[in-house]
Design a protein around this motif. Structure first.
Motif, mmCIF file in Angstrom:
data_model
loop_
_atom_site.group_PDB
_atom_site.id
_atom_site.type_symbol
_atom_site.label_atom_id
_atom_site.label_comp_id
_atom_site.label_asym_id
_atom_site.label_seq_id
_atom_site.Cartn_x
_atom_site.Cartn_y
_atom_site.Cartn_z
ATOM 1 N N PHE A 185 0.912 -1.331 0.002
ATOM 2 C CA PHE A 185 0.230 -0.034 0.116
ATOM 3 C C PHE A 185 0.941 1.283 -0.018
ATOM 4 N N TRP A 186 2.133 1.149 0.203
ATOM 5 C CA TRP A 186 2.801 2.267 0.496
ATOM 6 C C TRP A 186 2.997 3.253 -0.773
ATOM 7 N N PRO A 187 3.516 2.816 -1.880
ATOM 8 C CA PRO A 187 3.637 3.650 -3.036
ATOM 9 C C PRO A 187 2.125 4.461 -3.079
ATOM 10 N N SER A 188 0.993 3.837 -3.051
ATOM 11 C CA SER A 188 -0.510 4.391 -3.533
ATOM 12 C C SER A 188 -0.613 5.572 -2.191
ATOM 13 N N LEU A 189 -0.171 5.215 -0.977
ATOM 14 C CA LEU A 189 -0.459 6.278 0.015
ATOM 15 C C LEU A 189 0.446 7.189 0.011
ATOM 16 N N CYS A 190 1.628 7.270 -0.505
ATOM 17 C CA CYS A 190 2.644 8.470 -0.800
ATOM 18 C C CYS A 190 1.835 9.153 -1.783
ATOM 19 N N ASN A 191 1.331 8.569 -2.982
ATOM 20 C CA ASN A 191 0.807 9.362 -3.937
ATOM 21 C C ASN A 191 -0.281 10.299 -3.418
ATOM 22 N N LYS A 192 -1.259 9.626 -2.768
ATOM 23 C CA LYS A 192 -2.492 10.068 -2.220
ATOM 24 C C LYS A 192 -2.282 11.419 -1.245
ATOM 25 N N LEU A 193 -1.316 10.940 -0.255
ATOM 26 C CA LEU A 193 -0.660 12.186 0.796
ATOM 27 C C LEU A 193 -0.405 13.345 -0.323
ATOM 28 N N HIS A 194 0.543 12.998 -1.113
ATOM 29 C CA HIS A 194 1.304 13.876 -1.848
ATOM 30 C C HIS A 194 0.327 14.840 -2.616
ATOM 31 N N ASN A 195 -0.840 14.289 -3.168
ATOM 32 C CA ASN A 195 -1.668 14.910 -4.054
ATOM 33 C C ASN A 195 -2.896 15.337 -3.706
ATOM 34 N N GLN A 196 -2.985 14.948 -1.995
ATOM 35 C CA GLN A 196 -4.264 15.127 -1.262
ATOM 36 C C GLN A 196 -5.310 14.664 -1.920
ATOM 37 N N ILE A 197 -5.323 13.277 -2.224
ATOM 38 C CA ILE A 197 -6.298 12.473 -2.944
ATOM 39 C C ILE A 197 -7.099 11.922 -1.970
ATOM 40 N N PHE A 198 -8.502 12.300 -1.573
ATOM 41 C CA PHE A 198 -9.445 11.600 -0.880
ATOM 42 C C PHE A 198 -10.592 10.898 -1.500
ATOM 43 N N ASP A 237 -5.193 -5.304 -3.483
ATOM 44 C CA ASP A 237 -5.180 -4.246 -4.415
ATOM 45 C C ASP A 237 -4.151 -3.237 -3.813
ATOM 46 N N GLY A 238 -3.070 -2.916 -4.244
ATOM 47 C CA GLY A 238 -2.309 -1.758 -3.697
ATOM 48 C C GLY A 238 -2.921 -0.219 -3.615
ATOM 49 N N ASP A 239 -3.943 0.142 -4.663
ATOM 50 C CA ASP A 239 -4.408 1.315 -4.503
ATOM 51 C C ASP A 239 -5.625 1.206 -3.330
ATOM 52 N N ALA A 240 -6.094 0.147 -2.812
ATOM 53 C CA ALA A 240 -7.242 0.234 -2.087
ATOM 54 C C ALA A 240 -6.848 0.770 -0.544
ATOM 55 N N ILE A 241 -5.987 1.653 -0.483
ATOM 56 C CA ILE A 241 -5.745 2.408 0.785
ATOM 57 C C ILE A 241 -6.135 3.897 0.720
ATOM 58 N N PHE A 242 -6.944 4.374 1.906
ATOM 59 C CA PHE A 242 -7.734 5.259 1.523
ATOM 60 C C PHE A 242 -7.194 6.507 2.661
ATOM 61 N N LEU A 243 -7.257 7.856 2.515
ATOM 62 C CA LEU A 243 -7.057 8.829 3.359
ATOM 63 C C LEU A 243 -8.359 9.055 4.244
ATOM 64 N N VAL A 244 -8.426 9.125 5.275
ATOM 65 C CA VAL A 244 -9.415 9.662 6.236
ATOM 66 C C VAL A 244 -9.313 10.827 6.897
ATOM 67 N N ASP A 245 -10.008 12.046 6.714
ATOM 68 C CA ASP A 245 -9.565 13.232 7.166
ATOM 69 C C ASP A 245 -10.028 13.210 8.886
ATOM 70 N N HIS A 246 -9.692 14.093 9.614
ATOM 71 C CA HIS A 246 -10.163 14.366 10.980
ATOM 72 C C HIS A 246 -11.029 15.723 10.859
ATOM 73 N N ALA A 247 -12.285 15.272 11.578
ATOM 74 C CA ALA A 247 -13.154 16.298 11.682
ATOM 75 C C ALA A 247 -12.787 17.248 12.741
ATOM 76 N N TRP A 248 -12.323 16.739 13.933
ATOM 77 C CA TRP A 248 -12.058 17.179 14.985
ATOM 78 C C TRP A 248 -10.867 16.932 15.754
ATOM 79 N N THR A 249 -9.955 17.742 16.092
ATOM 80 C CA THR A 249 -8.724 17.296 16.921
ATOM 81 C C THR A 249 -8.645 18.232 18.125
ATOM 82 N N PHE A 250 -8.501 17.619 19.518
ATOM 83 C CA PHE A 250 -8.540 18.352 20.501
ATOM 84 C C PHE A 250 -7.953 17.754 21.862
ATOM 85 N N ARG A 251 -7.791 18.622 22.766
ATOM 86 C CA ARG A 251 -7.364 18.000 23.939
ATOM 87 C C ARG A 251 -8.603 18.140 24.757
#
Length: 665
Positions: A185-198, A237-251
């Motif tokens: 999954f690493w190459p696809s994750l690199c690409n999605k992080l770099h290009n902000q692909i959600f 499937d190496g492309d079946a890794i997905f970025l999930v955004d965080h709606a709220w980050t807090f202490r």
């Protein structure tokens, strides 16, 4: 990655691309041995120039963040003059882009023959906050010098292609391995992080659960996620890794205030958690979100050299609607893990399959995956925020652990003094010489009975801040010296061990009918790591008898209210062991209160702090400082206090020095 190739314009490769948005295609083209060269015509050159400018415009319009890799041909066939033209071209092109860590990052690969390929500038593999356009254009690019030699363009393209993924691995491979993200999954994750692909929405769908006429109960799931990709998703499937955004980050100490001050955040949380915002006041919505938050939040912490203990406290987050909609299963088909993208210092969650999934199959994950199925009782206890399980048949009575428990993970290589050596003999006719690495001792120990010295060797008393261990050797070599520590003193200074020692004062553990534990002066205390099942059983027994069930949960290895929680919610408590070792102690619900006439007659909490000096344990000799410190809550009467406000309540304590004539109790 957008690759910009600046080569001489007197020739081109048939089938190649001047600007590439898919460098794998370029590399494959360059690998073809049947490539031929021919002179470029003026019309072709003008067409290439037009396309190039158009591509640059699209790049600036589409990409807020851009990594640009320039390949500068420095071969003999180019010549020194054309080489300088290439350098000027790169400078002019970059003048239109905002070069910085968070916008455009630049790498320059200069090449000629095989073995003469150098990456002179690399803001991609080694990003720095001081990367800026001025330094790049006016200094770094001008350092490039003509090399000469052959033309090994394929090698240069390989160098450019590797810059993004290789730098990604350099920064993130330890994190990926620790989180057990499979390498395919690493190459696809690199690409999605770099290009902000959600792109999770291309393969997965978020669905609102319909409970029919019965209606949804308060703790029922609101959403679910299913596989919507035609044909399903395969685990390999190496492309079946997905970025999930965080709606709220807090202490936790600021969470309630954020909800109160950010209406859009509150609305989004209500949608995720199924809170009916239309029929509730804002205050009620905030309370419900704060109660439900333990069913939805996850956490991470940052530990690194130089980071203060306050900044190492847990950081909680709630994933976006899709991530929050994924439900639990003991046999999950997906995993989701937090991932810190170091160049941007942004944390995402990463979702990937651990089994082949058919179309329309429900996506699930294991909420307590760190515990195996063999530890069923612990798993069921930690799943209480989401799934009810009775522990009333389990034993709640605590048994003192074996000696190894007091040593394991707490003290290493600590020894006892030699028992045959007598205690220190000090000349009472001279001042005691004190060596201290505490600045406060050095500054305030001014009584003429003491003398501060700079060397431990000449001191009678060593007052150290570091943990001392070798008492046996110390007693032999320094029989006439005192030291400000005792062997194994952690049985009194560490909260969970202290509670065990205190329980030794009682002849029985508890009253089975009233559930009162002994000794009476010690609040009931459980270790949430070693006594988790007993605690849950005791909690549910109190609940069954309608007894007060407020608990204060705190790390046994921290102080000053850090990472401390007060709650009567078992789901809340079960989420806390993940943040580090904790004890749960019964909160005193009926304390002695102080009458504040300036707060409209309110009764508020207070505490009295004593300073005790323990001189020896055998024989026992201790002193109590006759000036005590009283701390009084000055803003929040107990009658209107709420557990969510605990952090503010703690900050509202103010110290009030007592009079000198107050004696010890």
């Amino acid at each position: 990655m957008a690759t910009v190739c600046a080569e001489k314009t007197t020739k081109r490769f048939v089938g190649g691309q001047f600007v590439s948005f898919g460098d794998r295609e370029v590399i494959n083209t360059m690998r073809d041995r049947n490539i031929t060269e021919r002179p470029i015509t003026k019309a072709e050159f003008e067409e290439l120039t037009r396309k190039f400018r158009s591509s640059m415009v699209r790049l600036k319009q589409r990409n807020k963040k851009l990594d640009a890799v320039f390949l500068i041909d420095s071969s003999s066939s180019v010549g020194r003059r054309n080489f300088m033209s290439e350098v000027k071209f790169v400078k002019k092109l970059l003048s239109d882009f905002p070069v910085s860590l968070n916008y455009t990052r630049v790498s320059v690969v200069q090449f000629s023959s095989q073995g003469r390929i150098h990456r002179h500038i690399d803001q991609i593999s080694m990003p720095k906050r001081d990367n800026d356009k001025c330094m790049l254009i006016n200094h770094e690019i001008l350092k490039l010098r003509f090399i000469g030699g052959g033309t090994f363009t394929y090698g240069a393209l390989r160098e450019a292609h590797g810059s993004s993924f290789e730098s990604f691995l350099t920064l993130h491979e330890p994190q990926l391995r620790q989180s057990a993200v499979p390498p395919h999954f690493w190459p696809s994750l690199c690409n999605k992080l770099h290009n902000q692909i959600f792109d999770a929405g291309d393969s997965l769908s978020l669905l609102l659960l319909d409970y029919g006429e019965e209606g949804r109960q308060d703790d029922d799931p609101v959403w679910t996620v299913v596989v919507s990709k035609e044909g399903g998703i395969e685990e390999n499937d190496g492309d079946a890794i997905f970025l999930v955004d965080h709606a709220w980050t807090f202490r936790m100490d600021s969470a309630k205030k954020q909800l109160e001050q950010m209406p859009r955040l509150l609305t989004r949380m209500c949608v995720i958690m199924g809170v009916d915002q239309e029929n509730e006041t804002q205050e009620e919505c905030v309370k419900k979100v704060m109660r439900k938050v333990w069913r939805y939040n996850s956490m991470y912490s940052v530990n690194a050299t130089g980071i203060s203990i306050e900044n190492q406290m847990p950081i909680w987050y709630i994933m976006d609607e899709l991530g929050s909609g994924i439900q639990h299963s003991d046999s999950p088909n997906f995993r989701i893990v937090p991932f810190l993208h170091l160049p941007d210092q942004v944390t995402y969650s990463v979702l990937f399959p651990v089994a082949d999934c058919e179309e329309d199959e429900i996506v699930t994950r294991d909420f307590v995956e760190q515990y195996s199925a063999d530890d069923e009782k612990r798993r069921n206890a930690l799943l209480l925020p989401w799934k009810s399980t009775s522990f009333l048949e389990e034993e709640y009575i605590q048994v003192e652990p074996a000696k190894d428990y007091f040593l394991g993970g707490r003290v290493r290589e600590e020894s006892l003094p030699d028992g045959e050596i007598e205690g220190p003999e000090i000349d009472a006719n001279r001042p005691l010489k004190v060596y201290a690495d505490y600045s406060f001792v050095q500054k305030y120990l001014t009584d003429e009975a003491f003398e501060i010295v700079d060397s431990p060797e000449e001191a009678d008393v060593l007052w150290l801040s570091s943990h001392f261990k070798d008492y046996k050797e110390f007693s032999k070599q320094n029989p006439n010296k005192f030291i400000n520590q005792f062997p194994y003193e952690n049985v009194l200074t560490v909260k969970d061990l202290l509670s065990i020692v205190c329980r030794r004062m009682a002849s029985q553990h508890s009253n089975e009918d009233t559930l009162e534990t002994y000794p009476k002066w010690l609040p009931t205390t459980y270790n949430l790591n070693t006594e988790l099942i007993q605690f849950v059983s005791y909690f549910q027994r109190r609940q069954a008898k309608s007894l007060d069930n407020h608990w204060i949960c705190k790390p046994w290895n921290l102080a000053r209210g850090l990472d401390m929680h007060i709650t009567s919610d078992i789901g809340h408590i079960m989420r806390l062991p993940a943040t580090g070792p904790k004890i749960a102690q019964k909160y005193i619900e009926n304390p002695v209160l102080f009458h504040r006439t300036d707060l409209e007659g309110a009764h508020v909490k207070f505490d009295v702090r004593y300073v005790i000096l323990l001189k020896s344990t055998n024989p026992l000799c201790a002193y109590i400082y006759l000036v005590v410190e009283i701390r009084i809550v000055f803003t929040c009467p107990l009658a209107i206090w709420h557990p969510v406000d605990f952090q503010q309540f703690w900050l509202d304590f103010i110290p009030i020095p007592a009079e000198d004539n107050i004696s010890c109790i």
